[in-house]
Design a protein around this motif. Sequence first.
Motif, short mmCIF file in Angstrom:
data_model
loop_
_atom_site.label_atom_id
_atom_site.label_comp_id
_atom_site.label_asym_id
_atom_site.label_seq_id
_atom_site.Cartn_x
_atom_site.Cartn_y
_atom_site.Cartn_z
N ARG A 1 11.32 -32.84 20.49
CA ARG A 1 10.06 -33.23 21.09
C ARG A 1 9.44 -34.38 20.30
NH1 ARG A 1 6.36 -27.86 19.61
NH2 ARG A 1 6.17 -28.26 17.35
N VAL B 1 13.47 -29.20 17.72
CA VAL B 1 12.86 -27.95 18.17
C VAL B 1 13.86 -26.80 18.11
CG1 VAL B 1 11.81 -26.76 20.14
CG2 VAL B 1 11.24 -29.16 19.69
N SER C 1 8.28 -24.28 13.09
CA SER C 1 7.04 -24.39 13.86
C SER C 1 7.10 -23.66 15.20
CB SER C 1 6.68 -25.85 14.08
OG SER C 1 7.68 -26.52 14.82
N VAL C 2 8.30 -23.39 15.71
CA VAL C 2 8.41 -22.73 17.02
C VAL C 2 9.13 -21.39 16.95
CG1 VAL C 2 8.49 -25.02 18.09
CG2 VAL C 2 10.62 -23.74 17.77
N LEU D 1 9.02 -21.40 26.50
CA LEU D 1 7.92 -21.64 25.56
C LEU D 1 6.86 -20.56 25.78
CD1 LEU D 1 9.32 -24.46 26.22
CD2 LEU D 1 7.15 -25.50 25.61
N LEU E 1 1.82 -20.77 23.45
CA LEU E 1 1.71 -22.21 23.20
C LEU E 1 0.44 -22.56 22.45
CD1 LEU E 1 3.23 -23.46 26.53
CD2 LEU E 1 3.96 -24.20 24.28
N LYS E 2 0.58 -23.56 21.60
CA LYS E 2 -0.53 -24.05 20.79
C LYS E 2 -0.80 -25.51 21.15
CE LYS E 2 1.06 -21.21 16.89
NZ LYS E 2 1.49 -21.23 15.47
N ASP F 1 1.69 -28.03 20.16
CA ASP F 1 2.98 -28.09 20.88
C ASP F 1 2.98 -29.21 21.93
OD1 ASP F 1 3.05 -24.53 20.87
OD2 ASP F 1 4.22 -25.87 19.60
N TYR G 1 9.12 -33.38 25.74
CA TYR G 1 10.27 -32.56 25.35
C TYR G 1 11.53 -33.13 25.98
CZ TYR G 1 7.31 -29.01 23.26
OH TYR G 1 6.43 -28.34 22.44
#
Length: 112
Positions: free
Chosen positions: A38, A48, A63-64, A83, A86-87, A90, A94
């Motif tokens: 991403r 990712v 982070s994911v 996903l 989600l934040k 993010d 992608y």
Amino acid sequence: EVQLVESGGGLVQPGGSLRLSCAASGFSISNTAMNWVRQAPGKGPEFVSSINSRGSDTSYSDSVKGRFTISRDNAKNTLYLQLASLKIEDTAMYYCSTLTLRGQGTQVTVSS
């Protein structure tokens, strides 16, 4: 034509979910490891997740990890990225990729 086409992006609220797809054409993905990367505005590309050709081995960025799930359906010649939770951070374009090919990307925007 050999290409990867991503879809499934969109606008979602924090805590929401999306499922990204990456359809391959012109070649078979069945013997190829694949990745999701991403890129957020003003930032460089960020790894990712990746998955081996059979789907038996996956890896994720810290982070994911625990929120995103990579999978593949070789019969459908398609890669997926689920996903969840989600934040705002993010938010990014992608892309799915092999070692030599990358799609045009699908935008994920997380905002309240």
